[in-house]
Design a protein around this motif. Structure first.
Motif, PDB file in Angstrom:
ATOM      1  N   CYS A   4       3.068 -18.067 -39.327  1.00 24.45           N
ATOM      2  CA  CYS A   4       2.071 -17.729 -38.568  1.00 24.45           C
ATOM      3  C   CYS A   4       2.203 -17.310 -37.122  1.00 24.45           C
ATOM      4  O   CYS A   4       1.749 -16.386 -36.852  1.00 24.45           O
ATOM      5  CB  CYS A   4       0.881 -18.918 -38.648  1.00 24.45           C
ATOM      6  N   PHE A   5       3.308 -18.052 -36.841  1.00 22.69           N
ATOM      7  CA  PHE A   5       3.815 -17.462 -35.389  1.00 22.69           C
ATOM      8  C   PHE A   5       4.304 -16.067 -35.374  1.00 22.69           C
ATOM      9  O   PHE A   5       4.038 -15.028 -34.625  1.00 22.69           O
ATOM     10  CB  PHE A   5       4.919 -18.385 -34.949  1.00 22.69           C
ATOM     11  N   ASP A   6       4.975 -15.684 -36.604  1.00 23.79           N
ATOM     12  CA  ASP A   6       5.609 -14.366 -36.748  1.00 23.79           C
ATOM     13  C   ASP A   6       4.429 -13.416 -36.935  1.00 23.79           C
ATOM     14  O   ASP A   6       4.466 -12.451 -36.615  1.00 23.79           O
ATOM     15  CB  ASP A   6       6.528 -14.211 -38.045  1.00 23.79           C
ATOM     16  N   ARG A   7       3.341 -13.707 -37.732  1.00 24.76           N
ATOM     17  CA  ARG A   7       2.320 -12.956 -38.051  1.00 24.76           C
ATOM     18  C   ARG A   7       1.599 -12.564 -36.655  1.00 24.76           C
ATOM     19  O   ARG A   7       1.102 -11.477 -36.350  1.00 24.76           O
ATOM     20  CB  ARG A   7       1.085 -13.367 -38.942  1.00 24.76           C
ATOM     21  N   VAL A   8       1.332 -13.713 -35.765  1.00 29.61           N
ATOM     22  CA  VAL A   8       0.824 -13.364 -34.525  1.00 29.61           C
ATOM     23  C   VAL A   8       1.346 -12.341 -33.678  1.00 29.61           C
ATOM     24  O   VAL A   8       0.982 -11.594 -33.058  1.00 29.61           O
ATOM     25  CB  VAL A   8       0.557 -14.689 -33.745  1.00 29.61           C
ATOM     26  N   ASN A   9       2.626 -12.461 -33.933  1.00 29.99           N
ATOM     27  CA  ASN A   9       3.458 -11.482 -32.947  1.00 29.99           C
ATOM     28  C   ASN A   9       3.429 -10.332 -33.564  1.00 29.99           C
ATOM     29  O   ASN A   9       3.464  -9.240 -32.850  1.00 29.99           O
ATOM     30  CB  ASN A   9       4.917 -12.006 -32.598  1.00 29.99           C
ATOM     31  N   GLU A  10       3.359  -9.887 -34.765  1.00 24.50           N
ATOM     32  CA  GLU A  10       3.441  -8.865 -35.444  1.00 24.50           C
ATOM     33  C   GLU A  10       2.027  -8.162 -35.170  1.00 24.50           C
ATOM     34  O   GLU A  10       2.042  -7.071 -34.677  1.00 24.50           O
ATOM     35  CB  GLU A  10       3.441  -8.740 -36.798  1.00 24.50           C
ATOM     36  N   ILE A  52      -1.502  -4.268 -31.989  1.00 26.14           N
ATOM     37  CA  ILE A  52      -2.527  -3.956 -31.041  1.00 26.14           C
ATOM     38  C   ILE A  52      -2.035  -3.422 -29.838  1.00 26.14           C
ATOM     39  O   ILE A  52      -2.709  -2.695 -29.064  1.00 26.14           O
ATOM     40  CB  ILE A  52      -3.182  -5.382 -30.762  1.00 26.14           C
ATOM     41  N   ALA A  53      -0.914  -3.840 -29.279  1.00 24.39           N
ATOM     42  CA  ALA A  53      -0.449  -3.177 -28.059  1.00 24.39           C
ATOM     43  C   ALA A  53      -0.253  -1.742 -28.193  1.00 24.39           C
ATOM     44  O   ALA A  53      -0.503  -0.796 -27.362  1.00 24.39           O
ATOM     45  CB  ALA A  53       0.773  -3.725 -27.653  1.00 24.39           C
ATOM     46  N   LYS A  54       0.249  -1.372 -29.320  1.00 22.75           N
ATOM     47  CA  LYS A  54       0.514   0.129 -29.616  1.00 22.75           C
ATOM     48  C   LYS A  54      -0.753   0.959 -29.843  1.00 22.75           C
ATOM     49  O   LYS A  54      -1.225   1.791 -29.542  1.00 22.75           O
ATOM     50  CB  LYS A  54       1.287   0.274 -31.017  1.00 22.75           C
ATOM     51  N   GLU A  55      -1.879   0.334 -30.672  1.00 19.93           N
ATOM     52  CA  GLU A  55      -2.811   1.023 -31.161  1.00 19.93           C
ATOM     53  C   GLU A  55      -4.207   0.549 -30.670  1.00 19.93           C
ATOM     54  O   GLU A  55      -5.282   1.235 -30.917  1.00 19.93           O
ATOM     55  CB  GLU A  55      -3.118   0.473 -32.691  1.00 19.93           C
ATOM     56  N   GLY A  56      -4.167  -0.605 -29.936  1.00 21.20           N
ATOM     57  CA  GLY A  56      -5.541  -0.888 -28.967  1.00 21.20           C
ATOM     58  C   GLY A  56      -6.225  -1.766 -29.524  1.00 21.20           C
ATOM     59  O   GLY A  56      -5.953  -2.035 -30.837  1.00 21.20           O
ATOM     60  N   LEU A  57      -6.982  -2.432 -28.883  1.00 20.73           N
ATOM     61  CA  LEU A  57      -8.097  -3.528 -29.513  1.00 20.73           C
ATOM     62  C   LEU A  57      -9.001  -3.156 -30.330  1.00 20.73           C
ATOM     63  O   LEU A  57      -9.536  -3.897 -31.241  1.00 20.73           O
ATOM     64  CB  LEU A  57      -8.440  -4.240 -28.215  1.00 20.73           C
ATOM     65  N   THR A  58      -9.321  -1.774 -30.379  1.00 19.48           N
ATOM     66  CA  THR A  58     -10.580  -1.215 -30.924  1.00 19.48           C
ATOM     67  C   THR A  58      -9.976  -0.145 -31.625  1.00 19.48           C
ATOM     68  O   THR A  58      -9.078   0.601 -31.376  1.00 19.48           O
ATOM     69  CB  THR A  58     -11.734  -1.042 -30.157  1.00 19.48           C
ATOM     70  N   CYS A  94      -6.380  -5.908 -36.908  1.00 18.83           N
ATOM     71  CA  CYS A  94      -5.365  -7.018 -36.497  1.00 18.83           C
ATOM     72  C   CYS A  94      -5.824  -8.038 -35.538  1.00 18.83           C
ATOM     73  O   CYS A  94      -5.304  -9.166 -35.245  1.00 18.83           O
ATOM     74  CB  CYS A  94      -4.106  -6.282 -35.628  1.00 18.83           C
ATOM     75  N   VAL A  95      -6.989  -7.680 -34.818  1.00 21.50           N
ATOM     76  CA  VAL A  95      -7.495  -8.775 -34.222  1.00 21.50           C
ATOM     77  C   VAL A  95      -7.889  -9.825 -34.828  1.00 21.50           C
ATOM     78  O   VAL A  95      -7.634 -11.402 -34.551  1.00 21.50           O
ATOM     79  CB  VAL A  95      -8.674  -8.389 -33.190  1.00 21.50           C
TER      80      VAL A  95
END
Length: 98
Positions: free
Chosen positions: A41-47, A52-58, A71-72
């Motif tokens: 789950c830690f890995d999934r959160v980081n993925e 999200i950092a690349k594509e944005g929150l929305t 991904c949110v």
């Protein structure tokens, strides 16, 4: 006492797995399953954070309306499961350093 770090984890995940296993002496089969789940789950959160950092929150739905990036939700669910696994291990910590 040592056990094999799951090979499917990221390098960061394998490092966390080894540290928690050694620091908290988690070598019993049930503990290893819970620890593996927590670190997956830690890995999934980081993925998700990276996406999200690349594509944005929305993003936009088919009608052009803004909506939360998928991904949110995945990140939120993975974080909740990670914390539940950590609680089940009785480690006395709320979240590992990410």
């Amino acid at each position: 006492m040592t056990s094999e770090t799951p090979s499917h984890l990221t390098d960061k995940g394998q490092e966390l797995f080894s540290k928690l296993q050694q620091d908290y002496d988690i070598f019993d089969p049930d503990g290893v399953v819970l620890l593996t789940a927590a670190v997956e789950c830690f890995d999934r959160v980081n993925e998700c954070r990276g996406i999200i950092a690349k594509e944005g929150l929305t993003d936009l739905d088919r009608f052009g309306q803004s909506r939360p990036h998928p991904c949110v939700k995945i990140e939120r669910d993975a974080r909740a499961q990670m914390l539940a696994s950590i609680r089940a291990l009785n480690l006395g910590i709320e979240t590992p350093v990410m």
